[in-house]
Write a protein that holds these residues in place. Structure first.
Motif, PDB file in Angstrom:
ATOM      1  N   LEU A  55     -69.350  32.193  63.970  1.00 58.29           N
ATOM      2  CA  LEU A  55     -69.740  31.393  65.127  1.00 58.29           C
ATOM      3  C   LEU A  55     -68.510  30.938  65.915  1.00 58.29           C
ATOM      4  N   ALA A  56     -67.424  30.683  65.194  1.00 60.92           N
ATOM      5  CA  ALA A  56     -66.203  30.230  65.865  1.00 60.92           C
ATOM      6  C   ALA A  56     -65.685  31.268  66.857  1.00 60.92           C
ATOM      7  N   LYS A  57     -66.016  32.550  66.660  1.00 61.44           N
ATOM      8  CA  LYS A  57     -65.573  33.602  67.577  1.00 61.44           C
ATOM      9  C   LYS A  57     -66.127  33.416  68.983  1.00 61.44           C
ATOM     10  N   ILE A  58     -67.295  32.775  69.074  1.00 60.57           N
ATOM     11  CA  ILE A  58     -67.908  32.601  70.399  1.00 60.57           C
ATOM     12  C   ILE A  58     -67.999  31.115  70.765  1.00 60.57           C
ATOM     13  N   PHE A  59     -67.138  30.298  70.128  1.00 59.40           N
ATOM     14  CA  PHE A  59     -67.140  28.855  70.377  1.00 59.40           C
ATOM     15  C   PHE A  59     -65.841  28.466  71.072  1.00 59.40           C
ATOM     16  N   SER A  60     -65.943  27.491  71.949  1.00 62.55           N
ATOM     17  CA  SER A  60     -64.786  27.110  72.770  1.00 62.55           C
ATOM     18  C   SER A  60     -63.694  26.407  71.978  1.00 62.55           C
ATOM     19  N   LYS A  61     -64.015  25.904  70.785  1.00 65.68           N
ATOM     20  CA  LYS A  61     -63.023  25.217  69.941  1.00 65.68           C
ATOM     21  C   LYS A  61     -63.035  25.854  68.549  1.00 65.68           C
ATOM     22  N   PRO A  62     -62.561  27.094  68.448  1.00 66.09           N
ATOM     23  CA  PRO A  62     -62.698  27.840  67.184  1.00 66.09           C
ATOM     24  C   PRO A  62     -61.982  27.193  66.017  1.00 66.09           C
ATOM     25  N   LYS A  63     -60.769  26.663  66.238  1.00 64.64           N
ATOM     26  CA  LYS A  63     -60.018  26.084  65.128  1.00 64.64           C
ATOM     27  C   LYS A  63     -60.726  24.854  64.568  1.00 64.64           C
ATOM     28  N   ARG A  64     -61.212  24.003  65.450  1.00 61.45           N
ATOM     29  CA  ARG A  64     -61.919  22.798  65.002  1.00 61.45           C
ATOM     30  C   ARG A  64     -63.165  23.162  64.219  1.00 61.45           C
ATOM     31  N   LEU A  65     -63.872  24.186  64.667  1.00 65.91           N
ATOM     32  CA  LEU A  65     -65.106  24.571  63.987  1.00 65.91           C
ATOM     33  C   LEU A  65     -64.792  25.167  62.608  1.00 65.91           C
ATOM     34  N   LYS A  66     -63.797  26.012  62.521  1.00 67.97           N
ATOM     35  CA  LYS A  66     -63.451  26.625  61.231  1.00 67.97           C
ATOM     36  C   LYS A  66     -63.034  25.582  60.200  1.00 67.97           C
ATOM     37  N   GLU A  67     -62.359  24.530  60.657  1.00 65.07           N
ATOM     38  CA  GLU A  67     -61.843  23.520  59.741  1.00 65.07           C
ATOM     39  C   GLU A  67     -62.799  22.353  59.535  1.00 65.07           C
ATOM     40  N   ALA A  68     -63.960  22.408  60.197  1.00 63.17           N
ATOM     41  CA  ALA A  68     -64.910  21.292  60.128  1.00 63.17           C
ATOM     42  C   ALA A  68     -65.438  21.108  58.712  1.00 63.17           C
ATOM     43  N   ALA A  69     -65.505  19.856  58.279  1.00 65.31           N
ATOM     44  CA  ALA A  69     -66.099  19.545  56.977  1.00 65.31           C
ATOM     45  C   ALA A  69     -67.616  19.614  57.071  1.00 65.31           C
TER      46      ALA A  69
END
Length: 507
Positions: A55-69
């Protein structure tokens, strides 16, 4: 391309809300490989097949999403293949194992326009998701130990619940009331089975008589009898559970102009049936779903019955072919009714046609159908003090025009249906005597309970006739297996595929 199948850990996505114009919509995602993440775990950061990372590939804040708890919400935009903004969204992140499916998952809350939802789904597919199969999220919850089968099935019951009572019963099963009862019963039978197997293993050492084992001794027999009694109560509750979930068919019958259509419209709280002073206005039956005392009821308004009550095809007084077809359909519907509401025109009084119907109404078919006699137009014609002795019950005075007697009618309908379903409640009281009880919610569960019951009864009967214990013990084992199949401890791939394929997509 291989056909999608239950049991894979592919990253999946599905629209979880109805596709239409609305303020918000929800799209669920789950699956893909994960390395035991518990929220923000760096092990998932480089795993591109993980659903959150996809999902992070098509999200405007990929790093935040990948690291989200887990259990956090991230605001951002869903982007198209060229980086264009598709919609402003909130992404709810769930990390394994603390998620519905037991996998890393993310729910996308977006605007509810049809074009928006379709565009997001297209972007998800391009990113590597596939569309979920019906019930695949719940299937994964079961496979990952988040739900047993009774809880899994209750999810769909909750989605399809038509009344508050149906919702309450589904919630009881979802919170484990049925699973707990079945587990306790199974534990009783396991103790019986263990006792029987120990007896068989050591009987030669313990007993001098070679005939001792053949006496049909069933160790811990009281436990088997307790299991039998508790399973019998569960089986008996099936009709009550079915009443609250599937509802009942209530058919309004009576002579033309008795007030059937007026009563139908009053109960429905809208004008669905045409009401006139012309006999035979209603040419076919009309059906609508209503809730009566928290019981879903399919209410049917039928064509007026006149001069054809003897069921022998003689309809000389009615010459209109269309009306005759409507009357024939009304009679067919009456044969399928769970309860009949027979309306008498209070202004005209009881006619010979009314008497004829009431004399013959319970002579067709094999099951007794509850019958309520309604004295309509009680606002202008009171119920007479002296009623014909042949009436099968005391009429209920109502007015389909003013609503007089309708609350009493509703309670009488609920009471009659509950009594017919085997409920122990007082008439009109739809609350179960045991607030924490929950019977079988699906036919699959009921049939397996019946299988377990049959096995235990046969085992006890064989014990009474002094059959060898090595014949009795397999029956107890069969009962244990049947209960295990209800909860999913014993299952097959074919059974699971069939069961979950009946769920809605997104669940």
């Amino acid at each position: 391309m291989d056909k999608p199948a239950y049991g894979s850990n592919d990253p999946i996505a599905a629209i979880a809300t109805p596709l239409g114009e609305s303020a918000l919509a929800l799209i669920r995602t789950s699956g893909g490989s994960f390395a035991g993440s518990t929220g923000g775990n760096c092990n998932t950061a480089n795993n591109d097949s993980n659903s959150v990372n996809l999902l992070a590939k098509i999200f405007s804040k990929p790093k935040r999403l990948k690291e989200a708890a887990g259990n956090t919400i991230i605001h951002g935009w869903i982007l198209g293949s060229q980086g264009e903004k598709i919609d402003e969204v909130l992404v709810s992140v769930y990390r394994a194992p603390k998620s519905y499916t037991g996998e890393d998952s993310a729910d996308i809350s977006c605007h509810g326009g049809i074009a928006v939802v379709k565009a997001i789904m297209a972007a998800l597919k391009q990113a590597g998701f596939r569309e979920a199969l019906p019930g695949e999220f719940t299937f994964r919850a079961f496979m990952n130990g988040k739900l047993d089968l009774t809880r899994s099935e209750s999810v769909m019951e909750l989605v399809s619940a038509k009344t508050g009572k149906a919702r309450e019963q589904a919630i009881r099963r979802l919170t484990g009331a049925l699973e707990k009862e079945l587990s306790e019963i199974k534990a009783l039978l396991v103790r019986v089975l263990v006792g029987a197997e120990i007896y068989l293993d050591y009987s030669e050492d313990e007993f001098n008589s070679p005939d001792e084992e053949a006496k049909g001794l069933l160790p811990d027999r009281p436990l088997a009898e307790e299991a039998l009694a508790r399973l019998s109560r569960l089986a008996d509750s099936w009709r009550r559970e079915r009443l609250y979930t599937e509802g009942a068919l209530a058919v309004i019958a009576g002579r033309p102009n008795a007030g059937k259509s007026s009563l139908f419209n009053f109960l429905l709280k809208e004008d669905r049936s045409i009401v006139t002073d012309i006999p035979g206005t209603t040419r076919d039956w009309i059906e609508a779903l209503i809730s009566i005392e928290d019981i879903p009821v399919r209410l049917a308004d039928t064509a007026g019955l006149r001069d054809i009550i003897d069921r022998n095809g003689q309809k000389a007084a009615v010459t209109d072919k269309v009306e005759l077809i409507g009357i024939a359909r009304s009679q067919e519907l009456l044969s399928r009714a769970d309860i009949v509401l027979y309306v008498i025109d209070g202004a005209a009084g009881i006619t010979e046609e009314d008497r004829e119907f009431l004399r013959h109404c319970d002579k067709d078919g094999n099951k007794p159908v509850p019958l309520l006699i309604l004295w309509n137009k009680a606002d202008v014609s009171d119920l007479p003090h002296f009623l014909p002795a042949e009436l099968p019950g005391v009429p209920i005075g109502i007015s389909a025009k003013t609503g007089k007697g309708i609350p009493e009618l509703s309670r009488a309908i609920a009471g009659a249906l509950e009594k017919a379903s085997g409920s122990n409640n007082s008439p009109g009281d739809t609350v179960s005597a045991d607030q924490n009880s929950a019977g079988p919610g699906t036919l699959r569960q009921k049939e397996l309970i019946d299988n377990a019951l049959a096995s235990i009864r046969e085992a006890l009967d064989l014990a009474d006739t002094t059959e060898p214990l090595d014949i009795i013990a397999p029956l107890i084992k069969n009962a244990v297996d049947s209960l295990g199949e209800i909860t999913g401890e014993v299952s097959t791939a074919e059974l699971l595929d069939l069961m979950f394929s009946r769920f809605c997509v997104g669940k």
